[in-house]
Design an enzyme around this catalytic site. Structure first.
Site, mmCIF file in Angstrom:
data_model
loop_
_atom_site.group_PDB
_atom_site.id
_atom_site.type_symbol
_atom_site.label_atom_id
_atom_site.label_comp_id
_atom_site.label_asym_id
_atom_site.label_seq_id
_atom_site.Cartn_x
_atom_site.Cartn_y
_atom_site.Cartn_z
ATOM 1 N N ARG A 214 0.885 -1.053 0.043
ATOM 2 C CA ARG A 214 -0.007 -0.164 -0.034
ATOM 3 C C ARG A 214 0.938 1.145 0.138
ATOM 4 N NH1 ARG A 214 -1.902 0.859 4.305
ATOM 5 N NH2 ARG A 214 -1.035 -0.517 5.726
ATOM 6 N N LYS B 210 -8.707 -2.129 0.339
ATOM 7 C CA LYS B 210 -8.749 -1.488 1.386
ATOM 8 C C LYS B 210 -9.647 -0.302 1.200
ATOM 9 C CE LYS B 210 -6.325 -3.788 4.256
ATOM 10 N NZ LYS B 210 -7.196 -4.523 5.477
ATOM 11 N N HIS C 267 -10.664 -4.078 11.806
ATOM 12 C CA HIS C 267 -9.524 -4.442 11.048
ATOM 13 C C HIS C 267 -9.373 -5.725 11.623
ATOM 14 C CE1 HIS C 267 -5.289 -4.029 9.395
ATOM 15 N NE2 HIS C 267 -6.120 -4.790 8.429
ATOM 16 N N SER D 214 -1.501 -5.461 9.665
ATOM 17 C CA SER D 214 -0.757 -6.486 8.407
ATOM 18 C C SER D 214 0.770 -6.859 9.239
ATOM 19 C CB SER D 214 -0.464 -5.546 7.244
ATOM 20 O OG SER D 214 0.245 -6.669 6.209
ATOM 21 N N LYS E 9 -2.794 -12.218 11.848
ATOM 22 C CA LYS E 9 -4.280 -12.443 11.958
ATOM 23 C C LYS E 9 -4.498 -13.442 11.113
ATOM 24 C CE LYS E 9 -5.878 -8.649 10.051
ATOM 25 N NZ LYS E 9 -4.748 -8.163 9.803
ATOM 26 N N THR E 10 -4.308 -13.302 9.850
ATOM 27 C CA THR E 10 -4.491 -14.673 8.924
ATOM 28 C C THR E 10 -3.900 -15.955 9.372
ATOM 29 O OG1 THR E 10 -4.538 -13.158 7.014
ATOM 30 C CG2 THR E 10 -4.418 -15.357 6.343
ATOM 31 N N ASP F 243 -9.910 -10.646 7.693
ATOM 32 C CA ASP F 243 -9.342 -9.271 7.823
ATOM 33 C C ASP F 243 -10.277 -8.215 7.832
ATOM 34 O OD1 ASP F 243 -6.874 -7.627 7.301
ATOM 35 O OD2 ASP F 243 -7.882 -7.053 5.511
ATOM 36 N N ARG G 289 2.349 -11.788 -1.295
ATOM 37 C CA ARG G 289 0.782 -12.023 -0.917
ATOM 38 C C ARG G 289 0.115 -13.102 -1.736
ATOM 39 N NH1 ARG G 289 -1.733 -9.103 3.486
ATOM 40 N NH2 ARG G 289 -0.296 -7.305 3.974
#
Length: 570
Positions: free
Chosen positions: A98, A239, A258, A276, A280-281, A295, A360
């Protein structure tokens, strides 16, 4: 980026010869008259409403193409290559993450007074927006376009229609897999509440367009329209829609988050907040629990619901042993961004970060074997805040009071990890309110108060702070927390194993540290004990505490009990 000339192997040449007319690649991918000619392709009298956006003189228009056809288009156009596992591999060039400095929100009457204007929510005038929009309209003339019409919001009570218009087939595949896909009946009556136009090939002129670089991500909240240009990084589309949801959801008494969510066979839901790279994932993809989403979620009066229909996982150093569900989800229909691939064998190397550390994978939620098809769950029994502490100060797990939860939610402390944004090559200490401040247009205190209200309404909900960062010293001295131990601590929190454990307040941060966790060495639970030099730890803890206090000054209007829940600086 691959080109037609360097797509290796006879399978690609056979595909090109059998399916397409190479002479039409410049103006549109032409299928033979039979077979796939009617799949998602505009008829002469059908523009799918693009003319209402001012789009005209276009090439071929493709709407909601099936996954195999989108993959074929991407291969023939030279947008990517197939890996041995069937995933489509692409490179995003200069922008491998990003670009928050290139994001803008239009100054317009309907939203102006509501926005928290700051370094993340940067204004751009209506005139400059219209200028960029006209450049987009000129750029797409004569070009083929791909449309995805779908939805965000798994709970129908809070669902919005989304339309994404792409110049690249692979980016259209990305949004097809990431958002909620419509049924045939839903597609017939689809209405776009949000529209995203992504034209990576269009580079802006900073001096003329009043922006910072050739890249731009511009949100017009009044029009519910997003323009993305100059960057090939697909996460900008995802996003941008999240930011729109974060603006609109509080108006419906929904807390946008988030974070990831999963649920066990008893119906107990868990939330995982984190920036990020904090896990989390990885941690939400638990083979013993059903994944709701990785997410973006909303917490309504009825419970939790996913905004999306897919996952966007970091893959650097991905292993089948540590992340078996993510590993198996990367297959045909998945997209890999900037993952190293051998040019001849097409074997992937997840440990190779020469393009970026922010490699990713994007794939639909259904690629996770035990996912929650409904995308909804009840009110959470457990909430976990994830941080990657580069100082090595915070305990690997600690329990938070309601006020501490609000304090740490507003603080959003972590270390910004390499590759998540441009020019980040080593972990940097950062504070990001709501664990994603750059995605939240409203003041952070609005979301924090909503979280506090939810926790007050559901006192049975336990909140934990989990440090997936460093232990035994700061970055460069200590070691990254073992994923095995982190999983054991998270499992203990989810299973209720920590409900009756004795806790000791941390002497600086006041958070409650458990004396034991099943399957975890006791000596690492107290971070001071993990350091060889206890005095050095104390100094580092005080330094981090001072940064917390300094950062929190921006929230001067918060209630005293929330301020008192923060660290003690001596």
């Amino acid at each position: 980026m691959a080109t037609l000339s360097n797509l290796q192997g006879n399978c690609y040449q056979d595909l090109i010869n059998a399916k397409y007319s190479a002479s039409r690649l410049g103006s549109g991918l032409g299928y033979p008259a039979q077979g796939l000619s009617s799949v998602g392709i505009r008829h002469d009298d059908q523009f799918y409403g693009l003319e209402e956006l001012g789009m005209k003189n276009l090439g071929q228009i493709y709407r909601n193409l099936p996954v195999p056809v989108l993959v074929e288009h991407a291969l023939v156009r030279g947008e990517g290559r197939l890996a041995t596992n069937g995933a489509l591999c692409v490179e995003t060039g200069k922008y491998t993450g990003r670009s928050p400095k290139d994001k803008f929100i239009v100054e317009e009457a309907s939203s102006w007074s509501n926005i928290d204007w700051n370094k993340f929510n940067v204004p751009i005038s209506e005139a400059k927006f219209q200028q960029l929009y006209q450049r987009v309209l000129s750029y797409i003339q004569g070009r083929d376009l791909y449309i995805f019409d779908g939805y965000v919001g798994a709970d129908p009570r809070y669902q919005f229609g989304v339309r994404v218009i792409n110049e690249f087939a692979w980016q259209n595949l990305f949004v097809h897999q990431l958002f909620l896909r419509p049924t045939a009946a839903e597609l017939e009556g689809h209405k776009a509440d949000f529209t995203v136009i992504s034209v990576p090939g269009l580079q802006a002129d900073p001096e003329v367009d009043g922006i910072h670089s050739e890249a731009f991500v511009v949100l017009h909240i009044g029009k519910r329209l997003v323009l993305v240009g100059g960057t090939h990084y697909a996460g900008e589309m995802k996003k941008s829609v999240f930011s729109l949801m974060n603006y609109l959801m509080p108006q419906q008494d929904v807390l946008p988050m988030h974070g990831a969510a999963n649920i066990d066979h008893h119906g107990h839901t868990a939330l995982f907040f984190g920036l990020s790279g904090t896990g989390k994932t990885t941690l939400s993809a638990d083979p013993d629990r059903s994944l709701i989403g990785d997410d973006e979620h909303g917490w309504s009066a009825e419970g939790i619901f996913n905004f999306e229909g897919g996952c966007y996982a970091k893959t650097i150093h991905l292993s089948q042993e540590n992340e078996p569900q993510i590993w198996s989800a990367i297959r045909f229909g998945s997209i890999l961004e900037n993952v190293a691939i051998a040019p001849d064998s097409r074997v992937l190397d997840y440990d190779d970060g020469h393009l970026t550390e922010n490699t990713r994978a994007a794939y639909p939620l259904t690629y996770i074997p035990n996912c929650s098809i409904s995308g909804v769950g009840g009110h959470p029994k457990t909430v976990i805040f994830l941080t990657a502490d580069a100082f090595g100060v915070l305990p690997p797990i600690s329990r938070l009071t309601r006020e501490q939860a609000m304090y740490h939610f507003l603080s959003g402390y972590t270390s910004k990890l390499a590759g998540t944004e441009r020019d980040i090559t080593a972990p940097q200490v950062t504070f990001s309110a709501c664990f994603g401040q750059c995605f939240f247009p409203l003041p952070a205190t609005v979301y924090a108060e909503m979280l506090g209200d939810r926790l007050e309404q559901h006192p049975e909900t336990q909140v934990y702070l989990v440090n997936t960062g460093w232990s035994g010293g700061a970055y460069g001295i200590g070691k990254r927390m073992s994923i095995k131990h982190t999983r054991a601590m998270v499992s203990a929190a989810l299973n209720g194993d920590l409900d009756n454990v004795k806790y000791t307040p941390h002497p600086v941060f006041q958070i409650l540290v458990p004396e034991r966790v099943p399957g975890v060495p006791t000596e690492i639970l107290n971070p001071r004990n993990a350091w060889e030099d206890a005095e050095a730890y104390d100094q580092q803890a005080q330094e981090l505490a001072r940064q917390f206090v300094e950062n929190f000054k921006q929230f001067g209007s918060v209630r005293p009990e929330i301020l008192e829940a923060g660290p003690i600086v001596r």
